[in-house]
Design a protein around this motif. Structure first.
Motif, PDB file in Angstrom:
ATOM      1  N   ARG A 132      17.595   5.621   3.355  1.00 15.18           N
ATOM      2  CA  ARG A 132      16.612   4.313   3.783  1.00 15.18           C
ATOM      3  C   ARG A 132      15.206   4.650   3.665  1.00 15.18           C
ATOM      4  NH1 ARG A 132      18.652  -0.204   2.421  1.00 15.18           N
ATOM      5  NH2 ARG A 132      19.626   1.454   1.228  1.00 15.18           N
ATOM      6  N   ARG A 133      14.353   3.784   3.121  1.00 12.96           N
ATOM      7  CA  ARG A 133      12.983   3.954   3.079  1.00 12.96           C
ATOM      8  C   ARG A 133      12.272   3.923   4.463  1.00 12.96           C
ATOM      9  NH1 ARG A 133      14.819   1.010  -0.596  1.00 12.96           N
ATOM     10  NH2 ARG A 133      13.974  -0.866   0.115  1.00 12.96           N
ATOM     11  N   TRP A 134      12.812   3.679   5.569  1.00  9.89           N
ATOM     12  CA  TRP A 134      12.368   3.319   6.766  1.00  9.89           C
ATOM     13  C   TRP A 134      12.106   4.671   7.456  1.00  9.89           C
ATOM     14  CZ3 TRP A 134       9.226   0.619   9.511  1.00  9.89           C
ATOM     15  CH2 TRP A 134       9.316   0.944  11.119  1.00  9.89           C
ATOM     16  N   HIS A 135      11.047   5.105   7.841  1.00  4.94           N
ATOM     17  CA  HIS A 135      10.613   6.445   8.445  1.00  4.94           C
ATOM     18  C   HIS A 135      10.932   6.358   9.910  1.00  4.94           C
ATOM     19  CE1 HIS A 135       9.886   7.979   4.538  1.00  4.94           C
ATOM     20  NE2 HIS A 135       8.959   6.986   4.317  1.00  4.94           N
ATOM     21  N   GLY A 136      10.895   5.344  10.693  1.00  5.60           N
ATOM     22  CA  GLY A 136      11.086   5.243  11.820  1.00  5.60           C
ATOM     23  C   GLY A 136       9.644   5.676  12.689  1.00  5.60           C
ATOM     24  N   THR A 137       9.784   5.676  14.040  1.00 10.66           N
ATOM     25  CA  THR A 137       8.787   5.898  14.775  1.00 10.66           C
ATOM     26  C   THR A 137       8.520   7.307  15.093  1.00 10.66           C
ATOM     27  OG1 THR A 137       9.577   5.081  16.763  1.00 10.66           O
ATOM     28  CG2 THR A 137       8.221   3.639  15.612  1.00 10.66           C
ATOM     29  N   ILE A 138       7.546   8.012  15.094  1.00 19.24           N
ATOM     30  CA  ILE A 138       7.346   9.541  15.444  1.00 19.24           C
ATOM     31  C   ILE A 138       6.956   9.435  16.825  1.00 19.24           C
ATOM     32  CG2 ILE A 138       6.560  11.600  14.881  1.00 19.24           C
ATOM     33  CD1 ILE A 138       6.273  10.689  11.849  1.00 19.24           C
ATOM     34  N   LYS A 148       3.485  -2.099 -11.841  1.00 20.83           N
ATOM     35  CA  LYS A 148       2.989  -3.427 -11.600  1.00 20.83           C
ATOM     36  C   LYS A 148       3.840  -4.605 -12.513  1.00 20.83           C
ATOM     37  CE  LYS A 148      -1.601  -5.854 -11.801  1.00 20.83           C
ATOM     38  NZ  LYS A 148      -3.086  -5.528 -12.150  1.00 20.83           N
ATOM     39  N   ASP A 149       4.114  -4.333 -13.468  1.00 22.61           N
ATOM     40  CA  ASP A 149       5.221  -5.441 -14.119  1.00 22.61           C
ATOM     41  C   ASP A 149       6.172  -5.484 -13.540  1.00 22.61           C
ATOM     42  OD1 ASP A 149       6.292  -6.917 -15.835  1.00 22.61           O
ATOM     43  OD2 ASP A 149       6.407  -5.675 -17.401  1.00 22.61           O
ATOM     44  N   LEU A 150       7.035  -4.430 -12.885  1.00 27.42           N
ATOM     45  CA  LEU A 150       8.330  -4.499 -12.200  1.00 27.42           C
ATOM     46  C   LEU A 150       7.943  -5.280 -10.900  1.00 27.42           C
ATOM     47  CD1 LEU A 150       9.891  -0.985 -12.472  1.00 27.42           C
ATOM     48  CD2 LEU A 150      10.652  -3.359 -13.442  1.00 27.42           C
ATOM     49  N   SER A 186       5.446  -5.842  -3.802  1.00 25.33           N
ATOM     50  CA  SER A 186       4.151  -5.039  -4.117  1.00 25.33           C
ATOM     51  C   SER A 186       4.306  -3.794  -4.898  1.00 25.33           C
ATOM     52  CB  SER A 186       3.555  -4.822  -2.660  1.00 25.33           C
ATOM     53  OG  SER A 186       4.226  -3.803  -2.011  1.00 25.33           O
ATOM     54  N   ALA A 187       3.377  -3.292  -5.651  1.00 24.61           N
ATOM     55  CA  ALA A 187       3.484  -2.143  -6.380  1.00 24.61           C
ATOM     56  C   ALA A 187       3.754  -1.046  -5.545  1.00 24.61           C
ATOM     57  CB  ALA A 187       2.052  -2.015  -7.277  1.00 24.61           C
ATOM     58  N   PRO A 188       3.390  -0.845  -4.383  1.00 30.05           N
ATOM     59  CA  PRO A 188       3.695   0.621  -3.566  1.00 30.05           C
ATOM     60  C   PRO A 188       5.149   0.352  -3.267  1.00 30.05           C
ATOM     61  CG  PRO A 188       1.601  -0.219  -2.892  1.00 30.05           C
ATOM     62  CD  PRO A 188       2.124  -1.276  -3.733  1.00 30.05           C
ATOM     63  N   LEU A 189       5.604  -0.855  -2.993  1.00 30.54           N
ATOM     64  CA  LEU A 189       6.835  -0.867  -2.389  1.00 30.54           C
ATOM     65  C   LEU A 189       8.070  -0.607  -3.541  1.00 30.54           C
ATOM     66  CD1 LEU A 189       9.241  -1.812  -0.426  1.00 30.54           C
ATOM     67  CD2 LEU A 189       8.982  -4.343  -1.045  1.00 30.54           C
ATOM     68  N   CYS A 190       7.558  -1.225  -4.794  1.00 23.26           N
ATOM     69  CA  CYS A 190       8.261  -0.675  -6.121  1.00 23.26           C
ATOM     70  C   CYS A 190       8.335   0.573  -6.425  1.00 23.26           C
ATOM     71  CB  CYS A 190       7.528  -1.616  -7.272  1.00 23.26           C
ATOM     72  SG  CYS A 190       8.456  -1.321  -8.916  1.00 23.26           S
ATOM     73  N   SER A 191       7.297   1.340  -6.116  1.00 21.32           N
ATOM     74  CA  SER A 191       7.246   2.750  -6.116  1.00 21.32           C
ATOM     75  C   SER A 191       8.352   3.373  -5.284  1.00 21.32           C
ATOM     76  CB  SER A 191       5.827   3.396  -6.160  1.00 21.32           C
ATOM     77  OG  SER A 191       5.056   2.904  -7.203  1.00 21.32           O
ATOM     78  N   ARG A 192       8.141   2.999  -4.037  1.00 24.84           N
ATOM     79  CA  ARG A 192       9.224   3.631  -3.116  1.00 24.84           C
ATOM     80  C   ARG A 192      10.644   3.368  -3.420  1.00 24.84           C
ATOM     81  NH1 ARG A 192       5.214   1.646   0.473  1.00 24.84           N
ATOM     82  NH2 ARG A 192       6.440  -0.236   1.100  1.00 24.84           N
ATOM     83  N   ILE A 193      10.860   2.111  -3.644  1.00 23.36           N
ATOM     84  CA  ILE A 193      12.331   1.873  -4.046  1.00 23.36           C
ATOM     85  C   ILE A 193      12.731   2.846  -5.128  1.00 23.36           C
ATOM     86  CG2 ILE A 193      13.726   0.113  -5.146  1.00 23.36           C
ATOM     87  CD1 ILE A 193      12.086  -1.888  -3.459  1.00 23.36           C
TER      88      ILE A 193
END
Length: 485
Positions: free
Chosen positions: A215-221, A260-262, A269-276
């Protein structure tokens, strides 16, 4: 009251020394009963003005302004006739009761004034009635227009309700329908967008790989301890479905699309696309990397095509391929990645292919300046090959001594070093080896069908080049063999 004009054409106005002739008075002179001249004044309608003056003097009313006075024709009642007596009495009785034969002179004036105001009142009522009829017609017309607009508004409201229902249905359908199911309708669509042969294989791979994606969720530290806490959940609700994320990753590999195209295609968003992409490429490399393995010699011999039957000990065919990258800013990296063969900054990868066109090894990426021999020795591929096996390579792989140390044989085309012309035997041997070694070139061409490796790789993806190459090699292994028999 005297209608007389002077020499200039203006009406005559009396002065303090002016006198009126007695022929203009009823009694021959001004009397209390007839104080104003009313005879032979030179114009008609004289009696009305005289009666008005008499009436105003008797009832003590202010004289009406001429501009605001409603001038109506007076209706005089001749009192000389007994049947038009306004008092309604018997004339003979009046004569016997009163010795005076005539009525007071003010009575005809009062009756005439009353009849004038009554006629004006009737005319006023008639005008008001006409206005009321006119406004009534206009009101009816406006009422009909209002009814028509009301019906039209009701119809438009019904249309709006239907459109809102359609929009809600489309939203529900879009939530229930993934982007993958919208574009991947046939096997040709799946092959074009993902490089996978069939739609069935696409969903089987998705079911196999999805459970291993982190998962891309890192939680709370925590501030006290560097421990990640998940408060009863695995993070926020994902914006895309699992199949859409898998499709996005494969589309970037296969089509070489930019982030950006994806992001515009999948409405994220573009950052979310990169993380995925990074999350899935790491997970797919771990899971699908097991499909790129070194089989034993028995499996290789059992799946060997007919054209390799005369080489019983052949294990694999090796070659290096280069991937273009963007020019690094660091001068040392520019020099290290520069390839004199490609005249570009590249990364070099060693690929080994079994006789059945299956990729059995893919090394890590090395700088383009490294030679084929250095890449082969540093990748550790020779240590994984079973002893007493034969390898086939290009003449650039000068590793005969290293193979001999590991009880391996290397089959390379003969060179022309020290000779002006190759012998006939060397030419025939080169032709035989080239006809067999072309298999690795065809497999590398299949790897380059993933356009992310065929075009210039962005500098941000260089740290992930090993995972990208591993995934592409694993997907190529799902394709049909180049030589079926």
């Amino acid at each position: 009251m005297v209608n007389r004009q002077d020499g200039s054409g203006q009406l005559w106005s009396p002065k303090k020394d002016s006198r009126v002739c007695s022929i203009h008075f009823v009694d021959g002179r001004p009397t209390p009963e007839n104080p104003y001249p009313s005879l032979n004044l030179g114009y008609a309608d004289t009696e009305r003005k005289v009666k008005r003056l008499l009436f105003s003097d008797q009832v003590n009313l202010p004289p009406a302004k001429r501009k605001r006075c409603l001038i109506m024709p007076s209706i005089e009642v001749p009192l000389s006739k007994p049947d038009l007596d306004p008092l309604g009495g018997d004339p003979s009785a009046d004569q016997s009761r009163d010795a005076t034969p005539d009525l007071p002179p003010c009575l005809p004036t009062v009756v005439s004034v009353h009849w004038t105001w009554f006629t004006a009142f009737l005319l006023l009522i008639q005008c008001l009635w006409r206005l009321a009829c006119r406004y009534h017609d206009q009101a009816q017309a406006l009422h009909k227009q209002v009814q028509g607009l009301t019906l039209l508004l009701a119809e438009e409201k019904r249309k709006v309700v239907r459109l809102v229902a359609q929009v809600e249905k489309m939203k529900a359908d879009s939530k229930d329908t993934s982007f993958a199911s919208q574009i991947l309708k046939t096997d040709d669509d799946v092959k074009f967008y993902t490089g996978i042969e069939s739609k069935k294989l696409f969903y089987e791979l998705l079911e196999f790989v999805a459970p291993y994606i982190q998962r891309r969720w890192h939680g709370t530290i925590s501030l006290l301890k560097s421990v990640r806490h998940f408060a009863g959940q695995r993070g926020p609700k994902p914006r895309l479905r699992t199949c859409d994320e898998f499709l996005m990753t494969l589309m970037r590999l296969r089509l070489g699309l930019l982030t950006k195209d994806l992001a515009a295609r999948f409405r994220v968003s573009a950052p979310l696309c990169s993380r995925i992409f990074f999350s899935w490429i790491r997970g797919m490399s771990t899971v699908l990397g097991t499909l790129v393995y070194m089989p034993d010699i028995g499996e290789i011999r059992a799946s060997k095509p007919n054209r390799f039957r005369h080489l019983p000990d052949i294990h694999s065919i090796i070659d290096c391929t280069e991937v273009f990258i963007e020019t690094p800013k660091d001068l040392y990296l520019q020099a290290a990645t520069w390839s004199d063969y490609k005249h570009h900054n590249t990364l070099k990868i060693l690929v080994a292919v079994a006789p059945n066109s299956t990729i059995v090894f893919a090394s890590k990426a090395y700088c383009g300046r490294a030679g084929d021999k250095a890449v082969t020795l540093n990748s550790g591929y020779l240590d994984q090959v079973p002893p007493y096996s034969m390898l086939m390579a290009d003449k650039g792989f000068n590793i005969a001594n290293e193979c001999a140390d590991r009880c391996l044989s290397i089959h390379v085309p003969p060179g022309r070093r020290g000779q002006s012309q190759m012998t006939c035997a060397s030419v025939r041997k080169t032709k035989r080896i080239a006809n067999l070694r072309i298999l690795v070139e065809q497999v590398i061409r299949q790897i380059k069908t993933f356009r992310l490796l065929k075009t210039e790789l962005p500098i941000t993806l260089v740290p992930h080049i090993d995972d990208i190459v591993t995934v592409c090699c694993a997907l190529v292994n799902f394709k049909k063999s180049v030589y079926m028999s």
